[in-house]
Design a protein around this motif. Sequence first.
Motif, PDB file in Angstrom:
ATOM      1  N   VAL A  44      15.836   2.864  -7.950  1.00 34.08           N
ATOM      2  CA  VAL A  44      14.403   2.948  -7.665  1.00 34.08           C
ATOM      3  C   VAL A  44      13.522   2.882  -8.905  1.00 34.08           C
ATOM      4  CG1 VAL A  44      14.661   4.078  -5.426  1.00 34.08           C
ATOM      5  CG2 VAL A  44      14.438   5.482  -7.498  1.00 34.08           C
ATOM      6  N   GLU A  45      13.949   3.474 -10.005  1.00 33.17           N
ATOM      7  CA  GLU A  45      13.105   3.439 -11.202  1.00 33.17           C
ATOM      8  C   GLU A  45      12.951   2.018 -11.736  1.00 33.17           C
ATOM      9  OE1 GLU A  45      13.763   7.712 -13.285  1.00 33.17           O
ATOM     10  OE2 GLU A  45      15.548   6.470 -13.014  1.00 33.17           O
ATOM     11  N   ALA A  75       3.222  -2.399  -6.285  1.00 34.90           N
ATOM     12  CA  ALA A  75       2.850  -1.170  -5.588  1.00 34.90           C
ATOM     13  C   ALA A  75       4.116  -0.481  -5.086  1.00 34.90           C
ATOM     14  CB  ALA A  75       1.916  -1.457  -4.414  1.00 34.90           C
ATOM     15  N   LEU A  76       4.001   0.819  -4.868  1.00 39.39           N
ATOM     16  CA  LEU A  76       5.070   1.620  -4.297  1.00 39.39           C
ATOM     17  C   LEU A  76       4.546   2.262  -3.024  1.00 39.39           C
ATOM     18  CD1 LEU A  76       7.816   3.187  -4.336  1.00 39.39           C
ATOM     19  CD2 LEU A  76       6.645   4.901  -5.773  1.00 39.39           C
ATOM     20  N   VAL A  77       5.287   2.107  -1.930  1.00 34.38           N
ATOM     21  CA  VAL A  77       4.937   2.746  -0.661  1.00 34.38           C
ATOM     22  C   VAL A  77       6.046   3.728  -0.316  1.00 34.38           C
ATOM     23  CG1 VAL A  77       4.475   2.416   1.805  1.00 34.38           C
ATOM     24  CG2 VAL A  77       3.693   0.703   0.140  1.00 34.38           C
ATOM     25  N   ILE A  78       5.652   4.988  -0.094  1.00 35.14           N
ATOM     26  CA  ILE A  78       6.611   6.033   0.262  1.00 35.14           C
ATOM     27  C   ILE A  78       6.236   6.573   1.629  1.00 35.14           C
ATOM     28  CG2 ILE A  78       7.487   8.319  -0.323  1.00 35.14           C
ATOM     29  CD1 ILE A  78       7.000   7.637  -3.261  1.00 35.14           C
ATOM     30  N   ASN A  79       7.165   6.473   2.571  1.00 38.82           N
ATOM     31  CA  ASN A  79       6.969   6.994   3.923  1.00 38.82           C
ATOM     32  C   ASN A  79       7.836   8.239   4.072  1.00 38.82           C
ATOM     33  OD1 ASN A  79       8.069   7.328   6.751  1.00 38.82           O
ATOM     34  ND2 ASN A  79       6.422   5.896   7.160  1.00 38.82           N
ATOM     35  N   ALA A  92      11.081   7.434  -8.096  1.00 39.65           N
ATOM     36  CA  ALA A  92      10.230   6.243  -8.014  1.00 39.65           C
ATOM     37  C   ALA A  92       8.779   6.594  -8.304  1.00 39.65           C
ATOM     38  CB  ALA A  92      10.363   5.594  -6.639  1.00 39.65           C
ATOM     39  N   GLY A  93       8.320   7.709  -7.770  1.00 43.16           N
ATOM     40  CA  GLY A  93       6.941   8.131  -7.998  1.00 43.16           C
ATOM     41  C   GLY A  93       6.645   8.390  -9.460  1.00 43.16           C
ATOM     42  N   ARG A  94       7.542   9.062 -10.145  1.00 46.29           N
ATOM     43  CA  ARG A  94       7.355   9.317 -11.579  1.00 46.29           C
ATOM     44  C   ARG A  94       7.338   8.000 -12.365  1.00 46.29           C
ATOM     45  NH1 ARG A  94      11.159  13.468 -10.350  1.00 46.29           N
ATOM     46  NH2 ARG A  94      10.054  15.435 -10.136  1.00 46.29           N
ATOM     47  N   ALA A  95       8.267   7.106 -12.036  1.00 50.39           N
ATOM     48  CA  ALA A  95       8.319   5.812 -12.724  1.00 50.39           C
ATOM     49  C   ALA A  95       7.063   4.993 -12.443  1.00 50.39           C
ATOM     50  CB  ALA A  95       9.569   5.036 -12.313  1.00 50.39           C
ATOM     51  N   ALA A  96       6.581   5.027 -11.205  1.00 51.09           N
ATOM     52  CA  ALA A  96       5.365   4.287 -10.860  1.00 51.09           C
ATOM     53  C   ALA A  96       4.164   4.841 -11.620  1.00 51.09           C
ATOM     54  CB  ALA A  96       5.119   4.355  -9.351  1.00 51.09           C
ATOM     55  N   ALA A 150       4.160   6.462 -14.447  1.00 56.09           N
ATOM     56  CA  ALA A 150       4.314   6.142 -15.864  1.00 56.09           C
ATOM     57  C   ALA A 150       3.997   4.681 -16.153  1.00 56.09           C
ATOM     58  CB  ALA A 150       5.732   6.473 -16.330  1.00 56.09           C
ATOM     59  N   SER A 151       4.182   3.816 -15.172  1.00 55.32           N
ATOM     60  CA  SER A 151       3.948   2.375 -15.338  1.00 55.32           C
ATOM     61  C   SER A 151       2.621   1.921 -14.741  1.00 55.32           C
ATOM     62  CB  SER A 151       5.091   1.586 -14.694  1.00 55.32           C
ATOM     63  OG  SER A 151       6.321   1.935 -15.267  1.00 55.32           O
ATOM     64  N   SER A 152       1.796   2.868 -14.288  1.00 50.72           N
ATOM     65  CA  SER A 152       0.501   2.565 -13.654  1.00 50.72           C
ATOM     66  C   SER A 152       0.645   1.673 -12.429  1.00 50.72           C
ATOM     67  CB  SER A 152      -0.466   1.933 -14.657  1.00 50.72           C
ATOM     68  OG  SER A 152      -0.710   2.823 -15.721  1.00 50.72           O
ATOM     69  N   VAL A 153       1.730   1.852 -11.684  1.00 47.18           N
ATOM     70  CA  VAL A 153       1.935   1.135 -10.430  1.00 47.18           C
ATOM     71  C   VAL A 153       1.279   1.959  -9.321  1.00 47.18           C
ATOM     72  CG1 VAL A 153       3.677   0.368  -8.761  1.00 47.18           C
ATOM     73  CG2 VAL A 153       4.074   0.062 -11.207  1.00 47.18           C
ATOM     74  N   PRO A 154       0.378   1.373  -8.533  1.00 44.93           N
ATOM     75  CA  PRO A 154      -0.274   2.128  -7.459  1.00 44.93           C
ATOM     76  C   PRO A 154       0.752   2.670  -6.459  1.00 44.93           C
ATOM     77  CG  PRO A 154      -1.330   0.002  -7.767  1.00 44.93           C
ATOM     78  CD  PRO A 154      -0.081  -0.005  -8.601  1.00 44.93           C
ATOM     79  N   ILE A 155       0.476   3.875  -5.951  1.00 46.93           N
ATOM     80  CA  ILE A 155       1.367   4.551  -5.012  1.00 46.93           C
ATOM     81  C   ILE A 155       0.619   4.797  -3.710  1.00 46.93           C
ATOM     82  CG2 ILE A 155       2.742   6.623  -4.573  1.00 46.93           C
ATOM     83  CD1 ILE A 155       2.795   6.997  -7.684  1.00 46.93           C
ATOM     84  N   VAL A 156       1.256   4.428  -2.596  1.00 47.62           N
ATOM     85  CA  VAL A 156       0.722   4.734  -1.270  1.00 47.62           C
ATOM     86  C   VAL A 156       1.674   5.728  -0.624  1.00 47.62           C
ATOM     87  CG1 VAL A 156       0.147   3.831   1.014  1.00 47.62           C
ATOM     88  CG2 VAL A 156      -0.307   2.448  -1.042  1.00 47.62           C
ATOM     89  N   LEU A 157       1.163   6.903  -0.284  1.00 47.07           N
ATOM     90  CA  LEU A 157       1.965   7.911   0.398  1.00 47.07           C
ATOM     91  C   LEU A 157       1.625   7.861   1.876  1.00 47.07           C
ATOM     92  CD1 LEU A 157       3.983  10.243   0.355  1.00 47.07           C
ATOM     93  CD2 LEU A 157       2.057  11.772  -0.094  1.00 47.07           C
ATOM     94  N   ASP A 158       2.597   7.473   2.679  1.00 46.36           N
ATOM     95  CA  ASP A 158       2.439   7.374   4.125  1.00 46.36           C
ATOM     96  C   ASP A 158       3.139   8.571   4.753  1.00 46.36           C
ATOM     97  OD1 ASP A 158       2.484   6.774   6.817  1.00 46.36           O
ATOM     98  OD2 ASP A 158       3.661   4.943   6.594  1.00 46.36           O
ATOM     99  N   PRO A 159       2.378   9.524   5.292  1.00 41.56           N
ATOM    100  CA  PRO A 159       3.012  10.706   5.876  1.00 41.56           C
ATOM    101  C   PRO A 159       3.732  10.419   7.182  1.00 41.56           C
ATOM    102  CG  PRO A 159       0.668  10.787   6.241  1.00 41.56           C
ATOM    103  CD  PRO A 159       0.931   9.580   5.376  1.00 41.56           C
ATOM    104  N   GLY A 160       3.548   9.222   7.723  1.00 40.91           N
ATOM    105  CA  GLY A 160       4.213   8.893   8.980  1.00 40.91           C
ATOM    106  C   GLY A 160       3.839   9.904  10.051  1.00 40.91           C
ATOM    107  N   GLU A 161       4.818  10.286  10.822  1.00 44.66           N
ATOM    108  CA  GLU A 161       4.581  11.220  11.908  1.00 44.66           C
ATOM    109  C   GLU A 161       4.642  12.672  11.450  1.00 44.66           C
ATOM    110  OE1 GLU A 161       6.708  12.235  16.068  1.00 44.66           O
ATOM    111  OE2 GLU A 161       6.810  10.150  15.423  1.00 44.66           O
ATOM    112  N   ARG A 162       5.125  12.890  10.226  1.00 42.28           N
ATOM    113  CA  ARG A 162       5.304  14.250   9.711  1.00 42.28           C
ATOM    114  C   ARG A 162       4.021  15.057   9.793  1.00 42.28           C
ATOM    115  NH1 ARG A 162       9.057  16.882   7.685  1.00 42.28           N
ATOM    116  NH2 ARG A 162      10.388  15.082   7.544  1.00 42.28           N
TER     117      ARG A 162
END
Length: 127
Positions: free
Chosen positions: A53-54, A62-66, A81-85, A87-99
């Motif tokens: 992932v890193e 972009a990084l999408v995390i569901n 992946a989030g830490r690497a993103a 550190a690399s200024s890669v946009p992160i989308v956090l999708d909570p899904g149904e949680r």
Amino acid sequence: MNLLDSTCNALEQVRLNRPLVHNITNYVVMNFTANALLAVGASPVMAHAREEVEDMVRLAGALVINIGTLSAPWIESMFKAGRAAAASSVPIVLDPGERCARQCVGDHLPGGCRGRSPWSGFHSFGG
């Protein structure tokens, strides 16, 4: 610029740049997510192994995390992946899904479940 114009411009940029979008998502929506990204012109990759992932996210636009369905190895991959993103200024989308919906059933407060998730500090990858 209005919302429609902004949306059209963003979609045009996706189609022109064809970004690689790294997804860490559950099996339930994996195919749907990949097809939706392909439909708008992006290049999806569904990579969740801790070992990759890193490197993968450093190549991505972009990084999408569901977090709809979680397991310990996937959570570790999400944080790596989030830490690497970050550190690399890669946009992160956090999708909570149904949680989020499951945690807030019966909650009628304005703003839904903002700040109520155990993932509410997820954006802080620094250390």
